[in-house]
Motif scaffolding. Structure first.
Motif, PDB file in Angstrom:
ATOM      1  N   VAL A  69       0.829  -1.196   0.000  1.00  0.00           N
ATOM      2  CA  VAL A  69       0.000   0.000   0.000  1.00  0.00           C
ATOM      3  C   VAL A  69       0.870   1.255   0.000  1.00  0.00           C
ATOM      4  O   VAL A  69       0.512   2.272  -0.609  1.00  0.00           O
ATOM      5  CB  VAL A  69      -0.953  -0.016   1.214  1.00  0.00           C
ATOM      6  CG1 VAL A  69      -1.669   1.311   1.351  1.00  0.00           C
ATOM      7  CG2 VAL A  69      -1.968  -1.138   1.062  1.00  0.00           C
ATOM      8  N   GLY A  70       2.016   1.188   0.669  1.00  0.00           N
ATOM      9  CA  GLY A  70       2.923   2.329   0.638  1.00  0.00           C
ATOM     10  C   GLY A  70       3.374   2.668  -0.768  1.00  0.00           C
ATOM     11  O   GLY A  70       3.445   3.849  -1.147  1.00  0.00           O
ATOM     12  N   VAL A  71       3.675   1.648  -1.567  1.00  0.00           N
ATOM     13  CA  VAL A  71       4.045   1.872  -2.970  1.00  0.00           C
ATOM     14  C   VAL A  71       2.905   2.556  -3.718  1.00  0.00           C
ATOM     15  O   VAL A  71       3.105   3.519  -4.471  1.00  0.00           O
ATOM     16  CB  VAL A  71       4.410   0.533  -3.647  1.00  0.00           C
ATOM     17  CG1 VAL A  71       4.653   0.730  -5.137  1.00  0.00           C
ATOM     18  CG2 VAL A  71       5.636  -0.086  -2.991  1.00  0.00           C
TER      19      VAL A  71
ATOM     20  N   PRO B  33       0.864   4.605   4.049  1.00  0.00           N
ATOM     21  CA  PRO B  33      -0.537   4.163   4.086  1.00  0.00           C
ATOM     22  C   PRO B  33      -1.421   4.950   5.031  1.00  0.00           C
ATOM     23  O   PRO B  33      -2.645   4.869   4.945  1.00  0.00           O
ATOM     24  CB  PRO B  33      -0.408   2.697   4.559  1.00  0.00           C
ATOM     25  CG  PRO B  33       0.937   2.282   4.114  1.00  0.00           C
ATOM     26  CD  PRO B  33       1.792   3.495   4.259  1.00  0.00           C
ATOM     27  N   PHE B  34      -0.820   5.713   5.958  1.00  0.00           N
ATOM     28  CA  PHE B  34      -1.626   6.411   6.951  1.00  0.00           C
ATOM     29  C   PHE B  34      -1.840   7.879   6.618  1.00  0.00           C
ATOM     30  O   PHE B  34      -2.433   8.613   7.404  1.00  0.00           O
ATOM     31  CB  PHE B  34      -0.965   6.287   8.333  1.00  0.00           C
ATOM     32  CG  PHE B  34      -0.759   4.862   8.754  1.00  0.00           C
ATOM     33  CD1 PHE B  34      -1.701   3.895   8.435  1.00  0.00           C
ATOM     34  CD2 PHE B  34       0.370   4.482   9.445  1.00  0.00           C
ATOM     35  CE1 PHE B  34      -1.521   2.573   8.817  1.00  0.00           C
ATOM     36  CE2 PHE B  34       0.561   3.161   9.835  1.00  0.00           C
ATOM     37  CZ  PHE B  34      -0.392   2.202   9.524  1.00  0.00           C
ATOM     38  N   VAL B  35      -1.331   8.338   5.466  1.00  0.00           N
ATOM     39  CA  VAL B  35      -1.459   9.751   5.122  1.00  0.00           C
ATOM     40  C   VAL B  35      -2.903  10.130   4.823  1.00  0.00           C
ATOM     41  O   VAL B  35      -3.273  11.303   4.874  1.00  0.00           O
ATOM     42  CB  VAL B  35      -0.559  10.084   3.914  1.00  0.00           C
ATOM     43  CG1 VAL B  35      -1.154   9.553   2.625  1.00  0.00           C
ATOM     44  CG2 VAL B  35      -0.329  11.596   3.800  1.00  0.00           C
ATOM     45  N   LEU B  36      -3.754   9.158   4.524  1.00  0.00           N
ATOM     46  CA  LEU B  36      -5.142   9.441   4.189  1.00  0.00           C
ATOM     47  C   LEU B  36      -6.037   9.530   5.422  1.00  0.00           C
ATOM     48  O   LEU B  36      -7.250   9.692   5.289  1.00  0.00           O
ATOM     49  CB  LEU B  36      -5.686   8.359   3.246  1.00  0.00           C
ATOM     50  CG  LEU B  36      -4.929   8.188   1.933  1.00  0.00           C
ATOM     51  CD1 LEU B  36      -5.536   7.072   1.104  1.00  0.00           C
ATOM     52  CD2 LEU B  36      -4.913   9.485   1.147  1.00  0.00           C
ATOM     53  N   GLY B  37      -5.463   9.403   6.620  1.00  0.00           N
ATOM     54  CA  GLY B  37      -6.256   9.528   7.840  1.00  0.00           C
ATOM     55  C   GLY B  37      -6.993   8.268   8.235  1.00  0.00           C
ATOM     56  O   GLY B  37      -7.784   8.281   9.191  1.00  0.00           O
TER      57      GLY B  37
ATOM     58  N   VAL C 259      -8.844   0.771  -2.969  1.00  0.00           N
ATOM     59  CA  VAL C 259      -8.044  -0.423  -2.689  1.00  0.00           C
ATOM     60  C   VAL C 259      -7.137  -0.194  -1.485  1.00  0.00           C
ATOM     61  O   VAL C 259      -7.062  -1.028  -0.566  1.00  0.00           O
ATOM     62  CB  VAL C 259      -7.222  -0.822  -3.927  1.00  0.00           C
ATOM     63  CG1 VAL C 259      -6.224  -1.924  -3.584  1.00  0.00           C
ATOM     64  CG2 VAL C 259      -8.141  -1.294  -5.043  1.00  0.00           C
ATOM     65  N   THR C 260      -6.434   0.930  -1.463  1.00  0.00           N
ATOM     66  CA  THR C 260      -5.532   1.205  -0.352  1.00  0.00           C
ATOM     67  C   THR C 260      -6.301   1.377   0.959  1.00  0.00           C
ATOM     68  O   THR C 260      -5.827   0.960   2.025  1.00  0.00           O
ATOM     69  CB  THR C 260      -4.695   2.465  -0.625  1.00  0.00           C
ATOM     70  OG1 THR C 260      -5.570   3.567  -0.909  1.00  0.00           O
ATOM     71  CG2 THR C 260      -3.762   2.252  -1.790  1.00  0.00           C
ATOM     72  N   ALA C 261      -7.486   1.967   0.886  1.00  0.00           N
ATOM     73  CA  ALA C 261      -8.291   2.124   2.098  1.00  0.00           C
ATOM     74  C   ALA C 261      -8.729   0.769   2.639  1.00  0.00           C
ATOM     75  O   ALA C 261      -8.696   0.534   3.858  1.00  0.00           O
ATOM     76  CB  ALA C 261      -9.504   2.997   1.810  1.00  0.00           C
ATOM     77  N   ALA C 262      -9.143  -0.143   1.767  1.00  0.00           N
ATOM     78  CA  ALA C 262      -9.582  -1.464   2.210  1.00  0.00           C
ATOM     79  C   ALA C 262      -8.437  -2.240   2.857  1.00  0.00           C
ATOM     80  O   ALA C 262      -8.597  -2.836   3.935  1.00  0.00           O
ATOM     81  CB  ALA C 262     -10.157  -2.249   1.035  1.00  0.00           C
ATOM     82  N   VAL C 263      -7.269  -2.226   2.217  1.00  0.00           N
ATOM     83  CA  VAL C 263      -6.130  -2.969   2.761  1.00  0.00           C
ATOM     84  C   VAL C 263      -5.652  -2.334   4.058  1.00  0.00           C
ATOM     85  O   VAL C 263      -5.404  -3.022   5.061  1.00  0.00           O
ATOM     86  CB  VAL C 263      -4.989  -3.032   1.730  1.00  0.00           C
ATOM     87  CG1 VAL C 263      -3.761  -3.717   2.335  1.00  0.00           C
ATOM     88  CG2 VAL C 263      -5.436  -3.791   0.486  1.00  0.00           C
TER      89      VAL C 263
END
Length: 371
Positions: A108-110, A123-127, A278-282
């Motif tokens: 997710v970081g990628v 992965p945590f930049v979206l809150g 996708v990134t939010a789900a993972v």
């Protein structure tokens, strides 16, 4: 008289679509296949070490024998029942879940760094993790959803992560789609708001074990891992990684900018929206079972780019394995350094990762996306 055919009369020439190259693709990098094989073997060794080492002293011969008995369905002597429980019900699900979470955070970081085109993104930049913390601490400190038993913490954290995702999406969306700047600003602003709510709950709750558990969760911990948590997390991470691998070429284009990606046939707004989901789900899934383990999603993608280049096909083949190995060893150190007490895993990833990352950054002219 015959008229010489003009250019406009000639049939169109069909050319194959241009191959998307990435910055730094011409420099020398490690071959992916041997690196994947080496990391796979290292991950297997790490899993065995994670099961064999711990506060309870169990010999390596006994660990390997109990692992073999569990894998083959063999019988275990009555005197080995306690050791078998430690190996199969406590340590093994913990190291397996740690590998899954590490792989998910790295992948997710990628994706997030390509989505927002920011080298500091993780992965945590979206809150999402901050939103999950609100639900988790509501269970730990306030006893919300206590009737759900052992599932209360994970389900509450995941539900609040989904709510945070929906809120970020609604506030960041514009007529032009999800732009990188709006995503970062909205996610960062809401993360501060969620953290403020969490802080109020921690300070408002009675001091004691509940407050300590809340802090452990905020910094990441795999102490509560069970086999019941592994399948959902593993399936979600595997599905998210597979989708990202299929869109690796599109990620290469998106990392070059919206205008360039549009010229190459990629719809940046639509792709960014899909990446966000996708990134939010993972992220929501792994945070719900492990807490907010930081630095893995930030550091691993950059380190892997230094090794294999910026092509997302190569990066996504290596990054999950590297993240899995890193988190298994970080969790092992968190159990051993102050045994029988435990440190939060996020503390270990930061203490080990920060100096390693700085040294790697100073080795050459590395820049985000290439050399």
């Amino acid at each position: 008289m015959f008229r010489r055919p003009q250019a406009k009369d000639r049939p169109p020439v069909h050319r194959s679509p241009p191959r998307i190259s990435t910055p730094g693709s011409g420099t020398a990098h490690l071959a992916v296949a041997p690196l994947v094989l080496g990391l796979t073997l290292l991950l297997l060794v790490s899993l065995v070490c994670g099961v064999g080492l711990g506060a309870a002293g169990i010999g390596w011969a006994d660990v390997l024998r109990l692992l073999g008995a569990g894998l083959t369905g063999g019988t275990v002597a009555a005197g080995d029942a306690a050791a078998y429980t430690i190996v199969w019900e406590i340590r093994l699900p913990r190291v397996v879940l740690g590998a899954v979470v590490g792989a998910g955070l790295a992948a997710v970081g990628v994706a997030v760094q390509a989505m927002v085109r920011n080298a500091l993104a993780d992965p945590f930049v979206l809150g999402i993790s901050s939103g999950a913390a609100v639900g988790a601490n509501a269970v730990i400190l306030l006893g919300v959803f206590a009737g759900l038993g052992v599932w209360a913490l994970s389900l509450s954290a995941f539900a609040s992560a989904l709510a945070a995702t929906a809120l970020v999406y609604a506030m960041a969306r514009s007529p032009h789609g999800l732009t990188p700047l709006r995503l970062i600003l909205t996610g960062t602003a809401l993360a501060y708001g969620f953290e403020a709510v969490t802080t109020v709950m921690v300070f408002g709750a009675a001091r004691g074990e509940a407050a300590r558990s809340a802090i452990m969760w905020l910094l990441g911990s795999l102490g509560g891992a069970t086999w019941a948590q592994v399948p959902l997390a593993a399936v979600t991470v595997a599905a998210g990684w597979a989708w990202l691998r299929l869109r690796a070429e599109s990620l290469n284009a998106l990392a070059m900018g919206d205008e360039t990606s549009a010229a190459l046939g990629v719809q940046p707004a639509r792709l960014r929206r899909e990446l966000f989901l996708v990134t939010a789900a993972v992220t929501g899934t792994v945070v719900a079972v492990s807490g907010a383990i930081g630095f893995v999603g930030l550091m691993v993608p950059h380190v892997v780019r230094m090794l294999v280049g910026a092509d997302h096909r190569r990066v996504l083949a290596v990054a999950p394995l590297a993240g899995a190995v890193l988190l298994v060893w970080a969790d092992l150190l968190s159990r051993l350094l102050l045994a029988p007490a435990e440190l939060p895993v996020g503390v270990i990833t930061a203490v080990v990762g920060v100096p390693a990352f700085v040294l790697l950054m100073r080795r050459g002219g590395y820049a985000f996306g290439g050399r």
